[in-house]
Design a protein around this motif. Sequence first.
Motif, PDB file in Angstrom:
ATOM      1  N   GLN A   1     -28.725 -22.909 -52.071  1.00  0.00           N
ATOM      2  CA  GLN A   1     -28.994 -21.503 -52.344  1.00  0.00           C
ATOM      3  C   GLN A   1     -30.291 -21.344 -53.133  1.00  0.00           C
ATOM      4  OE1 GLN A   1     -25.846 -19.385 -54.356  1.00  0.00           O
ATOM      5  NE2 GLN A   1     -27.096 -17.556 -54.678  1.00  0.00           N
ATOM      6  N   GLN A   2     -30.490 -22.204 -54.132  1.00  0.00           N
ATOM      7  CA  GLN A   2     -31.722 -22.136 -54.913  1.00  0.00           C
ATOM      8  C   GLN A   2     -32.938 -22.403 -54.036  1.00  0.00           C
ATOM      9  OE1 GLN A   2     -30.359 -25.036 -57.897  1.00  0.00           O
ATOM     10  NE2 GLN A   2     -30.823 -23.522 -59.493  1.00  0.00           N
ATOM     11  N   MET A   3     -32.835 -23.408 -53.164  1.00  0.00           N
ATOM     12  CA  MET A   3     -33.967 -23.746 -52.294  1.00  0.00           C
ATOM     13  C   MET A   3     -34.223 -22.624 -51.291  1.00  0.00           C
ATOM     14  SD  MET A   3     -35.031 -26.463 -53.617  1.00  0.00           S
ATOM     15  CE  MET A   3     -36.387 -26.560 -52.442  1.00  0.00           C
ATOM     16  N   ASP A   4     -33.152 -22.024 -50.759  1.00  0.00           N
ATOM     17  CA  ASP A   4     -33.316 -20.901 -49.827  1.00  0.00           C
ATOM     18  C   ASP A   4     -34.036 -19.740 -50.500  1.00  0.00           C
ATOM     19  OD1 ASP A   4     -32.045 -22.344 -47.877  1.00  0.00           O
ATOM     20  OD2 ASP A   4     -30.172 -21.206 -47.930  1.00  0.00           O
ATOM     21  N   GLU A   5     -33.670 -19.468 -51.741  1.00  0.00           N
ATOM     22  CA  GLU A   5     -34.304 -18.369 -52.470  1.00  0.00           C
ATOM     23  C   GLU A   5     -35.792 -18.646 -52.669  1.00  0.00           C
ATOM     24  OE1 GLU A   5     -32.004 -18.091 -56.005  1.00  0.00           O
ATOM     25  OE2 GLU A   5     -30.326 -17.031 -55.040  1.00  0.00           O
ATOM     26  N   MET A   6     -36.131 -19.898 -52.994  1.00  0.00           N
ATOM     27  CA  MET A   6     -37.539 -20.280 -53.152  1.00  0.00           C
ATOM     28  C   MET A   6     -38.294 -20.106 -51.837  1.00  0.00           C
ATOM     29  SD  MET A   6     -37.432 -23.779 -55.435  1.00  0.00           S
ATOM     30  CE  MET A   6     -36.230 -23.999 -56.741  1.00  0.00           C
ATOM     31  N   GLY A   7     -37.669 -20.565 -50.742  1.00  0.00           N
ATOM     32  CA  GLY A   7     -38.312 -20.484 -49.446  1.00  0.00           C
ATOM     33  C   GLY A   7     -38.543 -19.050 -48.999  1.00  0.00           C
ATOM     34  N   VAL A   8     -37.547 -18.207 -49.171  1.00  0.00           N
ATOM     35  CA  VAL A   8     -37.663 -16.803 -48.770  1.00  0.00           C
ATOM     36  C   VAL A   8     -38.737 -16.100 -49.596  1.00  0.00           C
ATOM     37  CG1 VAL A   8     -36.475 -14.578 -48.747  1.00  0.00           C
ATOM     38  CG2 VAL A   8     -35.309 -16.624 -47.906  1.00  0.00           C
TER      39      VAL A   8
ATOM     40  N   PRO B   1     -37.087 -23.606 -46.420  1.00  0.00           N
ATOM     41  CA  PRO B   1     -35.659 -23.343 -46.595  1.00  0.00           C
ATOM     42  C   PRO B   1     -35.403 -21.842 -46.564  1.00  0.00           C
ATOM     43  CG  PRO B   1     -36.440 -24.958 -48.199  1.00  0.00           C
ATOM     44  CD  PRO B   1     -37.655 -24.411 -47.525  1.00  0.00           C
ATOM     45  N   GLY B   2     -34.268 -21.455 -46.040  1.00  0.00           N
ATOM     46  CA  GLY B   2     -33.963 -20.038 -45.901  1.00  0.00           C
ATOM     47  C   GLY B   2     -34.207 -19.532 -44.498  1.00  0.00           C
TER      48      GLY B   2
END
Length: 265
Positions: free
Chosen positions: A34-41, A99-100
Amino acid sequence: MNKNIVAAIAIAVTLTGCKTSPTGRTQIALYSEQQMDEMGVASFEQMKQEQTIEQNVKTNRYVQCIADALIAQLPAQYAQQQWEVVVFKEPSANAFALPGGKIGVHTGLLNVAKDQHQLAAVMGHEVGHVIAQHANERVSQNSLLQVGLQAGNAALEMGNVQYRNAIMQGLGLGAQYGVMLPFSRSHESEADVIGLELMAKAGFNPQGAVELWQNMDKAGGERPAEFLSTHPSPENRIALLQSKMTQANSQAAEAKRQGRNPACK
């Protein structure tokens, strides 16, 4: 102080445990998906604000067609994700995935990747970075490296070691060239293998990956020595891809038997 820092490193690694990449390589990931997805988005949204987006309908349809074929062959947790594909009007021959569920392709890449198979090789490679969680590894490794350098600095201060600044600079350079860059090259090679398998399962011609890097080699001009680069040399990439080609051709043949035969133009 230094003992406490070293202990903190050991505890952090123990708590996170070890993960295994799609190719069986052991990896450390300190951050949640979730943290990586947030960074990617967040990063992708910033790129869309700062870079010009290609509006040509045919170009966007072509890139989306290839992306759809590749995404359909991803592991379920990624295939079911809502992916966003954007073509950026940028002359560099580049593409990326974050990510994301984000994929970006530069228009300059279309001058080097001459057909759907070659472009699928690049896009498959970039998506390979995502499903192998390479971004998490890189961020995690950098975090641990910074803690390690702080521990070394603390130890030198406590020991009143002369020339501490020069030693710390040497440690920093050694960490960069001995840890960070080779680690990045291992990611690139792993993404090449994942991308080759992905494009083959999607029904693209695996030989397109070799042709792509031959084109990249011709267009690359002067490059730094491999040990100073974050990427393997084109020659080494081609050799790795060719060593996997028999299996990839079998996967592509099976894909075609199952009706997967992309026709992106």
